[in-house]
Design a protein around this motif. Structure first.
Motif, PDB file in Angstrom:
ATOM      1  N   ASP A 186      68.996 -23.347  43.600  1.00 15.73           N
ATOM      2  CA  ASP A 186      68.246 -24.598  43.674  1.00 15.73           C
ATOM      3  C   ASP A 186      67.481 -24.771  42.365  1.00 15.73           C
ATOM      4  OD1 ASP A 186      65.520 -23.403  43.885  1.00 15.73           O
ATOM      5  OD2 ASP A 186      66.267 -22.685  45.823  1.00 15.73           O
ATOM      6  N   ARG A 187      66.980 -25.977  42.147  1.00 20.00           N
ATOM      7  CA  ARG A 187      66.362 -26.304  40.884  1.00 20.00           C
ATOM      8  C   ARG A 187      65.164 -25.409  40.589  1.00 20.00           C
ATOM      9  NH1 ARG A 187      62.248 -28.611  38.376  1.00 20.00           N
ATOM     10  NH2 ARG A 187      62.594 -30.109  36.677  1.00 20.00           N
ATOM     11  N   SER A 192      62.570 -20.923  37.332  1.00 19.35           N
ATOM     12  CA  SER A 192      61.667 -19.768  37.363  1.00 19.35           C
ATOM     13  C   SER A 192      62.254 -18.513  36.734  1.00 19.35           C
ATOM     14  CB  SER A 192      61.254 -19.462  38.806  1.00 19.35           C
ATOM     15  OG  SER A 192      62.379 -19.021  39.557  1.00 19.35           O
ATOM     16  N   VAL A 193      63.583 -18.382  36.701  1.00 17.82           N
ATOM     17  CA  VAL A 193      64.185 -17.146  36.202  1.00 17.82           C
ATOM     18  C   VAL A 193      64.204 -17.150  34.669  1.00 17.82           C
ATOM     19  CG1 VAL A 193      65.577 -16.816  38.267  1.00 17.82           C
ATOM     20  CG2 VAL A 193      66.515 -18.103  36.341  1.00 17.82           C
ATOM     21  N   PRO A 194      64.179 -15.966  34.032  1.00 14.19           N
ATOM     22  CA  PRO A 194      64.176 -15.891  32.566  1.00 14.19           C
ATOM     23  C   PRO A 194      65.390 -16.587  31.948  1.00 14.19           C
ATOM     24  CG  PRO A 194      63.598 -13.776  33.515  1.00 14.19           C
ATOM     25  CD  PRO A 194      64.046 -14.629  34.657  1.00 14.19           C
ATOM     26  N   GLN A 257      79.580 -18.690  35.388  1.00 13.63           N
ATOM     27  CA  GLN A 257      79.002 -20.033  35.391  1.00 13.63           C
ATOM     28  C   GLN A 257      78.187 -20.248  36.662  1.00 13.63           C
ATOM     29  OE1 GLN A 257      81.538 -23.075  33.804  1.00 13.63           O
ATOM     30  NE2 GLN A 257      80.650 -24.674  35.102  1.00 13.63           N
ATOM     31  N   LEU A 258      77.024 -20.864  36.506  1.00 10.07           N
ATOM     32  CA  LEU A 258      76.124 -21.129  37.616  1.00 10.07           C
ATOM     33  C   LEU A 258      76.129 -22.618  37.954  1.00 10.07           C
ATOM     34  CD1 LEU A 258      73.073 -19.007  36.371  1.00 10.07           C
ATOM     35  CD2 LEU A 258      74.992 -18.250  37.806  1.00 10.07           C
ATOM     36  N   ARG A 263      72.770 -31.154  41.716  1.00 13.26           N
ATOM     37  CA  ARG A 263      72.711 -31.572  40.316  1.00 13.26           C
ATOM     38  C   ARG A 263      73.925 -31.054  39.542  1.00 13.26           C
ATOM     39  NH1 ARG A 263      67.782 -31.221  42.325  1.00 13.26           N
ATOM     40  NH2 ARG A 263      66.046 -32.475  41.500  1.00 13.26           N
ATOM     41  N   THR A 264      74.240 -31.761  38.483  1.00 18.95           N
ATOM     42  CA  THR A 264      75.258 -31.303  37.542  1.00 18.95           C
ATOM     43  C   THR A 264      74.631 -31.247  36.156  1.00 18.95           C
ATOM     44  OG1 THR A 264      76.028 -33.581  37.193  1.00 18.95           O
ATOM     45  CG2 THR A 264      77.193 -32.269  38.850  1.00 18.95           C
TER      46      THR A 264
END
Length: 295
Positions: A186-187, A192-194, A257-258, A263-264
């Protein structure tokens, strides 16, 4: 004023005014600096007004000079354009071609196309500077720049070249240890992740399902101004990275790939830009058309 204003004097003045340099204008026009100075002085005398403020270090426009350039510049450009397209010009393009482009796209696509153009036209000398910095084309003497959009500078003509797909990726180890095996985020989790960034304080552009744009500011852990190095850092597990898909593909299974819920990742537009008051010389126009077609 007696007689007519010499058109050539006006053209030489415009060149000096656009470059704000007698030396650079003389270099571009292939005439001695002394000739330029003499012809501009002749024009000033004919008009009865000072057009340029000259000091030992720089050249500036007076109010009268600005007015003349504003009114006469587009007319000179239009005249040159008409002549360039009307006269049968079969001569080989020649001269120096100074171009600046982003590091990654410049090395992978623009440079090969430009040097193929130079191979086809042996009298062309390419001077290509790869940098992600936004440089002043007039002050630095560049004929042309390639830049990622959007182009907000009203003084530049922007011509769209390509749309470049982007993607977000991370190493398998990073997915396993930091994202706990998740490749669909999720956005808020993505924010939040590095992350490894190609520009300090940069944002990632995501497109919502309703078509609106979402600018995400990642958790910037590492920054390097070369996207290739940013991708290499992501391969080492130092964070997620957002980069052109063409640049991610060569790394194969070293990157995963994430995707982002709802969203795209927004593609980026690459533009060719040049000053709005400068008519593109034939060699530059031909090179631009070649890059667009063969890049």
């Amino acid at each position: 004023m007696d007689g007519m204003m010499p058109l050539e004097d006006l053209r030489l003045f415009a060149a000096v005014a656009r470059h704000l340099s007698f030396v650079e204008a003389a270099k571009r026009l292939g005439v001695p600096t002394s000739t330029l100075s003499r012809r501009v002085a002749h024009l000033e005398e004919a008009l009865g007004a000072r057009l340029l403020q000259r000091t030992s270090r720089k050249v500036g426009l007076t109010i009268e000079g600005e007015r003349l350039l504003e009114r006469a510049g587009p007319l000179l450009d239009e005249l040159a354009s008409v002549l360039d397209r009307t006269v049968d010009r079969e001569e080989e393009p020649a001269g120096r071609l100074r171009v600046t482009a982003p590091v990654l796209t410049g090395s992978q696509r623009i440079a090969p196309a430009l040097f193929a153009f130079a191979a086809k036209h042996p009298r062309i000398n390419v001077e290509l500077t790869l940098t992600n910095a936004v440089v002043s084309l007039v002050e630095e003497g560049y004929d042309l720049a390639f830049r990622m959009g959007p182009i907000l500078d009203a003084e530049l003509v922007a011509r769209r070249i390509w749309s470049m797909p982007f993607a977000i990726a991370a190493s398998p180890r990073y997915v396993r240890e930091v994202l706990h095996g998740r490749t669909r985020l999720d956005r808020d989790t993505l924010a939040s992740v590095p992350a490894v960034m190609s520009r300090a304080g940069g944002t990632w552009h995501l497109r919502r399902k309703d078509g609106s744009l979402d600018e995400l500011r990642p958790n910037e852990r590492h920054t390097v101004n070369d996207p290739r190095v940013a991708i290499a850092a992501a391969v080492e597990g130092l964070g997620v990275v957002c980069a052109p898909t063409d640049a991610l593909k060569p790394h194969g299974d070293k990157l995963v790939q994430l995707t982002v819920v709802g969203r795209t990742v927004e593609p980026r537009e690459l533009f060719a830009v040049y000053p709005s008051r400068r008519l593109l010389p034939r060699r530059v126009r031909l090179a631009l058309d070649w890059v667009k077609e063969h890049g």
